[in-house]
Design a protein around this motif. Structure first.
Motif, PDB file in Angstrom:
ATOM      1  N   GLN A 113      29.341  21.188  19.974  1.00 61.14           N
ATOM      2  CA  GLN A 113      27.997  21.953  19.919  1.00 61.14           C
ATOM      3  C   GLN A 113      28.445  23.411  20.471  1.00 61.14           C
ATOM      4  O   GLN A 113      29.078  23.471  21.354  1.00 61.14           O
ATOM      5  N   MET A 114      28.376  24.550  19.691  1.00 64.07           N
ATOM      6  CA  MET A 114      28.629  25.899  20.078  1.00 64.07           C
ATOM      7  C   MET A 114      27.341  26.402  19.786  1.00 64.07           C
ATOM      8  O   MET A 114      26.648  26.760  18.672  1.00 64.07           O
ATOM      9  N   GLU A 115      26.768  27.108  20.717  1.00 63.33           N
ATOM     10  CA  GLU A 115      25.450  27.837  20.921  1.00 63.33           C
ATOM     11  C   GLU A 115      25.843  29.128  21.211  1.00 63.33           C
ATOM     12  O   GLU A 115      26.553  29.588  22.206  1.00 63.33           O
ATOM     13  N   ILE A 116      25.222  30.023  20.191  1.00 59.53           N
ATOM     14  CA  ILE A 116      25.445  31.664  20.713  1.00 59.53           C
ATOM     15  C   ILE A 116      24.236  31.989  21.793  1.00 59.53           C
ATOM     16  O   ILE A 116      23.142  31.883  21.379  1.00 59.53           O
ATOM     17  N   LEU A 117      24.998  32.811  22.555  1.00 64.88           N
ATOM     18  CA  LEU A 117      24.053  33.268  23.704  1.00 64.88           C
ATOM     19  C   LEU A 117      23.788  34.644  23.597  1.00 64.88           C
ATOM     20  O   LEU A 117      22.756  35.143  23.678  1.00 64.88           O
ATOM     21  N   SER A 118      24.848  35.537  22.965  1.00 64.50           N
ATOM     22  CA  SER A 118      24.528  37.063  22.915  1.00 64.50           C
ATOM     23  C   SER A 118      25.134  37.306  21.507  1.00 64.50           C
ATOM     24  O   SER A 118      26.235  36.714  21.258  1.00 64.50           O
ATOM     25  N   LEU A 119      24.611  38.089  20.854  1.00 67.52           N
ATOM     26  CA  LEU A 119      25.477  38.837  19.734  1.00 67.52           C
ATOM     27  C   LEU A 119      25.042  40.256  19.702  1.00 67.52           C
ATOM     28  O   LEU A 119      23.978  40.831  19.543  1.00 67.52           O
ATOM     29  N   ALA A 146      29.336  32.842  23.300  1.00 69.81           N
ATOM     30  CA  ALA A 146      28.931  31.265  23.171  1.00 69.81           C
ATOM     31  C   ALA A 146      29.349  30.475  24.300  1.00 69.81           C
ATOM     32  O   ALA A 146      29.879  30.555  25.107  1.00 69.81           O
ATOM     33  N   GLN A 147      28.648  29.198  23.975  1.00 72.02           N
ATOM     34  CA  GLN A 147      29.106  28.316  24.935  1.00 72.02           C
ATOM     35  C   GLN A 147      29.385  26.896  24.054  1.00 72.02           C
ATOM     36  O   GLN A 147      28.585  26.700  23.285  1.00 72.02           O
ATOM     37  N   LEU A 148      30.419  26.273  24.171  1.00 64.00           N
ATOM     38  CA  LEU A 148      31.144  25.448  23.701  1.00 64.00           C
ATOM     39  C   LEU A 148      31.131  23.965  24.431  1.00 64.00           C
ATOM     40  O   LEU A 148      31.558  23.958  25.390  1.00 64.00           O
ATOM     41  N   SER A 149      30.613  22.815  23.759  1.00 57.76           N
ATOM     42  CA  SER A 149      30.413  21.419  24.436  1.00 57.76           C
ATOM     43  C   SER A 149      30.659  20.636  23.822  1.00 57.76           C
ATOM     44  O   SER A 149      30.561  20.685  22.136  1.00 57.76           O
ATOM     45  N   ILE A 150      31.510  19.644  24.088  1.00 54.89           N
ATOM     46  CA  ILE A 150      32.001  18.294  23.228  1.00 54.89           C
ATOM     47  C   ILE A 150      31.220  17.207  24.042  1.00 54.89           C
ATOM     48  O   ILE A 150      31.287  16.922  24.899  1.00 54.89           O
ATOM     49  N   ILE A 152      32.611  25.249  27.741  1.00 57.20           N
ATOM     50  CA  ILE A 152      33.737  26.254  27.783  1.00 57.20           C
ATOM     51  C   ILE A 152      32.711  27.660  27.407  1.00 57.20           C
ATOM     52  O   ILE A 152      31.869  27.533  26.412  1.00 57.20           O
ATOM     53  N   PHE A 153      32.771  28.486  28.192  1.00 55.44           N
ATOM     54  CA  PHE A 153      32.218  29.709  28.036  1.00 55.44           C
ATOM     55  C   PHE A 153      33.013  30.694  27.114  1.00 55.44           C
ATOM     56  O   PHE A 153      34.104  31.160  27.713  1.00 55.44           O
ATOM     57  N   LEU A 154      32.393  31.313  26.061  1.00 54.55           N
ATOM     58  CA  LEU A 154      33.347  32.034  25.235  1.00 54.55           C
ATOM     59  C   LEU A 154      32.763  33.231  24.970  1.00 54.55           C
ATOM     60  O   LEU A 154      31.520  33.564  25.122  1.00 54.55           O
ATOM     61  N   GLU A 155      33.562  34.334  24.539  1.00 56.24           N
ATOM     62  CA  GLU A 155      33.159  35.749  24.468  1.00 56.24           C
ATOM     63  C   GLU A 155      34.516  36.326  23.617  1.00 56.24           C
ATOM     64  O   GLU A 155      35.468  35.982  23.702  1.00 56.24           O
ATOM     65  N   GLY A 156      33.961  36.905  22.657  1.00 61.86           N
ATOM     66  CA  GLY A 156      34.833  37.759  21.835  1.00 61.86           C
ATOM     67  C   GLY A 156      34.085  38.329  20.511  1.00 61.86           C
ATOM     68  O   GLY A 156      33.307  39.138  20.666  1.00 61.86           O
ATOM     69  N   LEU A 157      34.839  38.340  19.415  1.00 60.51           N
ATOM     70  CA  LEU A 157      34.493  38.987  18.161  1.00 60.51           C
ATOM     71  C   LEU A 157      34.257  38.250  17.174  1.00 60.51           C
ATOM     72  O   LEU A 157      34.796  37.441  16.870  1.00 60.51           O
ATOM     73  N   TYR A 158      33.223  38.649  16.156  1.00 62.21           N
ATOM     74  CA  TYR A 158      32.829  38.173  15.060  1.00 62.21           C
ATOM     75  C   TYR A 158      33.169  39.066  13.821  1.00 62.21           C
ATOM     76  O   TYR A 158      32.649  40.154  13.897  1.00 62.21           O
ATOM     77  N   ASP A 159      33.933  38.578  12.944  1.00 67.51           N
ATOM     78  CA  ASP A 159      34.184  39.607  11.534  1.00 67.51           C
ATOM     79  C   ASP A 159      33.515  38.828  10.594  1.00 67.51           C
ATOM     80  O   ASP A 159      33.646  37.656   9.890  1.00 67.51           O
ATOM     81  N   PRO A 160      32.257  39.420   9.967  1.00 67.83           N
ATOM     82  CA  PRO A 160      31.467  38.965   9.061  1.00 67.83           C
ATOM     83  C   PRO A 160      32.188  39.065   7.601  1.00 67.83           C
ATOM     84  O   PRO A 160      31.640  38.581   6.657  1.00 67.83           O
ATOM     85  N   HIS A 161      33.264  39.657   7.691  1.00 64.03           N
ATOM     86  CA  HIS A 161      33.930  39.674   6.278  1.00 64.03           C
ATOM     87  C   HIS A 161      34.826  38.505   5.899  1.00 64.03           C
ATOM     88  O   HIS A 161      35.051  38.104   4.714  1.00 64.03           O
ATOM     89  N   VAL A 162      35.188  37.911   6.981  1.00 64.07           N
ATOM     90  CA  VAL A 162      36.012  36.621   6.547  1.00 64.07           C
ATOM     91  C   VAL A 162      35.432  35.410   7.389  1.00 64.07           C
ATOM     92  O   VAL A 162      35.754  34.415   7.256  1.00 64.07           O
ATOM     93  N   GLY A 163      34.315  35.744   8.208  1.00 64.95           N
ATOM     94  CA  GLY A 163      33.425  34.486   8.663  1.00 64.95           C
ATOM     95  C   GLY A 163      34.023  33.906   9.640  1.00 64.95           C
ATOM     96  O   GLY A 163      33.651  32.763   9.903  1.00 64.95           O
ATOM     97  N   LYS A 164      34.875  34.540  10.616  1.00 69.42           N
ATOM     98  CA  LYS A 164      35.661  33.824  11.806  1.00 69.42           C
ATOM     99  C   LYS A 164      35.054  34.667  13.035  1.00 69.42           C
ATOM    100  O   LYS A 164      34.927  35.670  13.019  1.00 69.42           O
ATOM    101  N   MET A 165      35.512  33.868  14.025  1.00 71.88           N
ATOM    102  CA  MET A 165      35.179  34.399  15.342  1.00 71.88           C
ATOM    103  C   MET A 165      36.275  33.996  16.192  1.00 71.88           C
ATOM    104  O   MET A 165      36.942  33.068  16.026  1.00 71.88           O
ATOM    105  N   TYR A 166      36.813  35.135  16.982  1.00 69.31           N
ATOM    106  CA  TYR A 166      37.720  35.173  17.630  1.00 69.31           C
ATOM    107  C   TYR A 166      37.617  35.120  18.903  1.00 69.31           C
ATOM    108  O   TYR A 166      36.775  36.406  19.539  1.00 69.31           O
ATOM    109  N   LEU A 167      37.709  34.108  19.840  1.00 74.07           N
ATOM    110  CA  LEU A 167      37.347  34.100  21.357  1.00 74.07           C
ATOM    111  C   LEU A 167      38.281  33.805  22.244  1.00 74.07           C
ATOM    112  O   LEU A 167      39.301  33.197  22.071  1.00 74.07           O
TER     113      LEU A 167
END
Length: 1001
Positions: A568-574, A612-616, A627-642
């Motif tokens: 589960q990975m929930e987006i906290l802020s964008l 975001a917040q990631l849990s298993i 895991i508390f995550l923070e980073g960048l989302y590139d909408p052109h390739v659909g990837k998040m780098y955290l």
């Protein structure tokens, strides 16, 4: 009375037709009717007065109009309190602990609940009022004890492994006394079904070891000589909030029904009235207000909403609070590993100061808010903080109201000027003066969040008495995006990004410039901000798209079967949006302004900040913290780098000595992820299916053109027709026939992971556009199949023609038997190797069939070597074109965006793509191999066997055997002479004539 019953019966019948006649509805109606019809008898009132004489002797006169009569049902209930029995030879009930491991640290809970079911003002005097009640007392490790027994059901005894309970019925009197500052008392006589004990006090429950019948139908004794006395304060306050009592047997000790005295202790229930009035005690801990602690000095923005503090407080305190290790502590182990003011059991001590799985529950919350001048407001708050051991059942803990060294009763003050809730806490039972109330509790509702501050509520326990020795204990409750929907309607929380530079490094390492990236950015679509939406609405919708709830498998895959794992990975802020847009009512002005008109969000800003917040979830990952995550989302390739931080949960001394931790967190985590489920996935699935349908039509049309080209080619090259491999043509015919038999699409149809992406629905099946595409594809597949059969017919007849010519030399005619044997051997070995690597043989077989079709030129390569050809059986447009057609699905699969199945059916579960033939590696390796085969065919046809053998000779070593004249063809002129001279008679001429007619078709 009959008319009333008739009306009820008619209502039940009518309801069964309106709501659907089912057992649950009928049972609910009947239960409600029975509950309303329960009558309470007070036939033992004289006996009660006799047995309760010691209570009546100290009772004071009651006022008949006193409103306390009507609050007895609420104030004198005991909800999951604690009970203990005096040590003796007569226990009241057994407990079956056969399923509990001997080394287990879990201890069964002794719980008791009492409900006042009736207050009868008709049976009263100046000193008492008649009451009835039910009690449930038991020992349990289960989570079902809090259920109230059915009124009027009568006394019962129930036992099963890990659980024993006895329900009792009581009738008696309610009185009041001036002793101990004024108390309310219940004195009642009860009836119960008690389990029979053996005469041997060392083994009183021998029947528990017998057969199943004895276990579930134990010997019971009906006992009506049970006396229950409960004491409660006149008003519940901070220092006077407990309900205590005793239950004893009136039978002589020699009687089997006798049991040793039982002591009961509980706090007041949820519906009881609480009276604030501990200002003097509160001032000892919170004066001057606000108390200057580390949180107030930590620069965290605090909620100061003037109108809804009590409402927000009730919401944020629901659920368990996490205890934070004392990672700042530098002292002795006994000082730093102590659980604040609370006591500890073996399970808490076993955490060694990390407090892993130790939680705190807030119970009996009371909040009264008052408004001052302007926007200023304040609130009085009372609550009970209960520490929960790691091994304790969480459901039982949430409903427990017992008093112990794991409970701290608190009362305090909140003011909007500072946002601090400062309370004084009392551990366990204290006297009326609050002598033991020496705990200070400071609680906050943060408004600023970061990768190190992810809590919706934070606070601490500290000592207000210098003689108390424990390090301040901190607690928190991690925030979830869904929890923010209803919070902060009058305030605006915000998120501060601090790991963007670290995330940019992750992006640079994982996204180097490549041709594939350029194609993705120009052709493929991924979740992005919607032009038609307001800016904040578009951010909110995009955060839903990026939310991940999916199954996964470990990498590498374990040999043994493991429990299903959920990620589960929930987006906290964008971007600037924290939480969800509709929870931020003060941003409604942006609703009319689409985001693309804002100057600050132009094409220059390609990346979005995200947290975001990631849990298993899974037994194997029970030690894995979020895991508390923070980073960048590139909408052109659909990837998040955290970049991420994780709660290490080690002992206090390890955390204190670790130099690579940030605020007790491990922040050396990098993550790259792809969007899996997103809001417009159905539209994308339909779009992908339409695009793939058009690609199927184009590729099939090109394949048909290639087959036609080969048919025209062999009309003018009759000598080379026998040297076309029938195995090669058979593989192609099989590839075209399988879709016609199974109803599946051709070419772009992918094995399990890809087929699971297609969403079967009524609208999709009935779409006219897709029906046209499907019918067109099927027609083209049929045409390809028939044309391939025509090629097979041509080759077959050409070989028959050679067999029938003179001189009869069958060994000179090309044979596909060795080709079939060699090709089959290669593919069988390859399939066995795949089975050794993977275990899903059904899926692998389907995938391997597609692999055989991709390597359709393999039989031709083998045949060319065996037959030592010096001709060109295949036209270049044919074998190169068909190769390109077979490779296009892999190219498409390599660059397309992932569209997994949005439904979590077990059979269509998203798995590791590396387990698939058509993984990214396979989409590269398979085309390279197919192109290699095409190159070999081209070389074999360009150079004859002798020349090729000479080229592949190194010194005295030949890679190919010496040439043979076995398959050397008879010159065309010789064949014509033989036909003209009538050799082999009319049979030969007839066969050739028939073949020529076929060629002219």
């Amino acid at each position: 009375m009959k008319s009333v019953l008739l009306v009820i019966f008619v209502c039940i019948v009518y309801g069964s037709f309106v709501f659907g006649f089912n057992g649950e509805y009928f049972q609910d109606v009947v239960t409600e009717y029975k509950t309303e019809s329960v009558t309470y008898n007070y036939d033992r009132i004289d006996e009660v007065k006799k047995k309760c004489g010691f209570v009546l002797s100290s009772a004071s006169e009651l006022k008949l109009d006193d409103s306390r009569f009507y609050s007895i049902k609420d104030d004198l209930n005991v909800e999951s309190g604690d009970w203990e029995q005096e040590v003796g030879d007569a226990p009241i009930m057994p407990f079956d602990d056969r399923d509990i491991p001997k080394k287990s640290s879990r201890n069964p809970l002794k719980l008791v609940s009492f409900w006042v079911t009736d207050v009868d003002l008709k049976h009263r005097s100046k000193k008492y009022v008649s009451v009835s009640g039910d009690m449930l007392i038991g020992i349990t490790l289960d989570d079902s004890f809090s259920e109230k027994p059915y009124e009027g059901g009568g006394p019962q005894f129930q036992i099963w492994p890990n659980h024993t309970q006895i329900s009792m019925s009581f009738q008696g009197i309610y009185t009041e006394t001036k002793k101990n500052g004024g108390e309310r008392m219940l004195c009642l006589l009860g009836t119960a079904m008690l389990p029979s004990r053996e005469s041997d006090s060392n083994n009183p429950w021998e029947w528990m070891k017998g057969s199943d019948q004895n276990y579930y139908q134990p010997p019971l004794l009906q006992d009506d000589q049970i006396l229950l006395v409960l004491n409660s304060p006149m008003t519940f306050t901070l220092t006077n909030r407990a309900i205590g009592g005793e239950m004893s047997s009136l039978n002589p000790k020699s009687n089997q029904k006798y049991f040793d005295k039982v002591h009961i202790l509980s706090q007041f229930g949820r519906s009881a009235h609480y009276e604030f009035g501990a200002e003097k005690i509160v001032s000892k801990a919170c004066d001057p207000y606000p108390y200057q602690d580390s949180f107030l000095k930590g620069g965290i923005d605090i909620y100061k909403g003037s109108g809804r503090f009590c409402e927000v407080l009730e919401q944020v305190t629901t659920g368990a609070l996490t205890v934070v290790p004392n990672w700042k502590c530098n002292g002795t182990d006994s000082f730093c590993s102590k659980l604040g003011p609370f006591g500890s059991d073996k399970a808490i001590q076993a955490t060694d100061g990390s407090f892993k799985d130790v939680t705190i529950l807030i119970q009996n919350l009371r909040c009264q808010q008052t408004h001052g001048k302007g926007n200023a407001s304040s609130a009085k708050v009372a609550a009970v903080f209960r520490a929960v051991s790691p091994l304790e059942n969480r459901h039982n803990a949430a409903w427990r109201y017992g008093v112990s060294n794991l409970t701290v009763a608190a009362e305090g003050l909140w003011k909007s000027s500072s946002g601090q809730l400062c309370m004084v806490g009392c551990l366990g039972l204290v006297d009326a003066e609050g002598t033991g109330c020496d705990t200070r509790i400071c609680l906050y509702i943060p408004m600023s969040f970061s990768i190190r501050q992810r809590s919706i509520i934070v606070g601490s326990f500290s000592s207000s008495n210098s003689s108390t020795s424990y390090f301040p204990l901190s607690f928190e409750k991690l925030v979830g995006p869904t929890e923010l929907w209803n919070y902060f309607r009058t305030a605006t929380p915000h998120y501060s990004y601090s790991k963007i530079d670290a995330a940019a490094i992750v992006l640079e390492k994982n996204e180097p410039f490549s041709f594939r990236t350029v194609i993705k950015k120009s052709l493929l679509h991924f979740p992005k901000l919607e032009d038609s939406e307001a800016f904040l609405s578009s951010l909110s919708l995009l955060s839903e798209d990026l939310t991940l709830h999916i199954s996964a498998v470990p990498d590498p895959l374990p040999k043994t079967h493991r429990q299903r794992i959920e990620i589960q990975m929930e987006i906290l802020s964008l971007g600037p949006l924290f939480g969800r847009y509709w929870s931020l009512s003060n941003f409604t002005k942006d609703k009319e302004t689409p985001y693309h008109t804002k100057a600050e969000y132009t094409e220059k800003q390609l990346l979005l900040n995200v947290s975001a917040q990631l849990s298993i979830i899974g037994i194997s990952y029970s030690n894995f913290s979020a895991i508390f995550l923070e980073g960048l989302y590139d909408p052109h390739v659909g990837k998040m780098y955290l970049a991420g931080c994780r709660d290490v949960r080690a002992s206090w001394n390890i955390l204190f000595e670790s130099m690579d931790l940030e605020s007790g967190l491990d922040c050396l985590i990098e993550l790259q992820t792809l969007p899996i489920i997103y809001r417009k996935q159905r539209e994308d699935i339909l779009s992908h299916r339409g695009v793939e349908g058009i690609l199927r039509i184009l590729t099939l049309s090109f394949a048909i053109a290639c087959i036609f080209s080969q048919l025209f080619y062999i009309r003018h090259n009759l000598d080379s027709v026998p040297f076309m491999s029938l195995v090669m043509l058979g593989v192609q015919a099989l590839g075209y026939s399988l879709p016609l038999i199974t109803g599946a699409e051709a070419l772009f149809k992918k094995p399990a992971p890809q087929s699971s992406y297609e969403m079967e629905s009524y609208n999709l099946e009935k779409s006219q556009w897709f029906q046209v595409i499907d019918y067109t594809v099927k027609i083209l597949v049929m045409a390809s199949f028939l044309l391939t059969l025509r090629l097979i017919q041509k080759v077959w007849r050409s070989r028959i023609r050679l067999l029938s010519r003179a001189p009869l030399e069958p060994h000179r005619v090309p044979s596909d038997k060795p080709v079939l044997l060699t090709t089959s051997t290669i593919h069988v070995i390859g399939y066995i190797l795949i089975l050794i690597i993977h275990s899903e043989w059904e899926t692998e077989l389907e995938e391997y069939v597609g692999l055989v079709q991709d390597f359709f030129l393999l039989p031709q390569v083998i045949g060319n070597l065996l037959w030592q050809i010096d001709c060109k059986p295949l036209r270049k447009l044919y074998f190169i074109g068909i190769t390109v057609v077979r490779l296009l699905p892999h190219v498409y699969d390599y660059i397309r965006s992932p569209i997994p199945n949005p439904y979590f059916a077990e059979k269509n579960e998203f798995v590791n793509p590396s387990l698939d033939f058509y993984s990214k590696f396979g989409d590269i390796a398979i085309p390279v191999t197919a192109v290699f085969l095409a190159v070999i065919v081209y070389i074999q046809q360009r150079w004859d066997y002798e020349k090729l053998s000479h080229i592949l000779t190194f010194r005295h070593y030949k890679l190919l055997p010496s040439g043979s004249r076995v398959y050397e063809r008879i010159p065309s002129k010789s064949i014509e002479a033989e036909l003209a001279s009538g050799v082999n008679g009319n049979t030969t001429r007839g066969q050739e004539h028939g073949d020529d007619d076929d060629d002219d078709e």
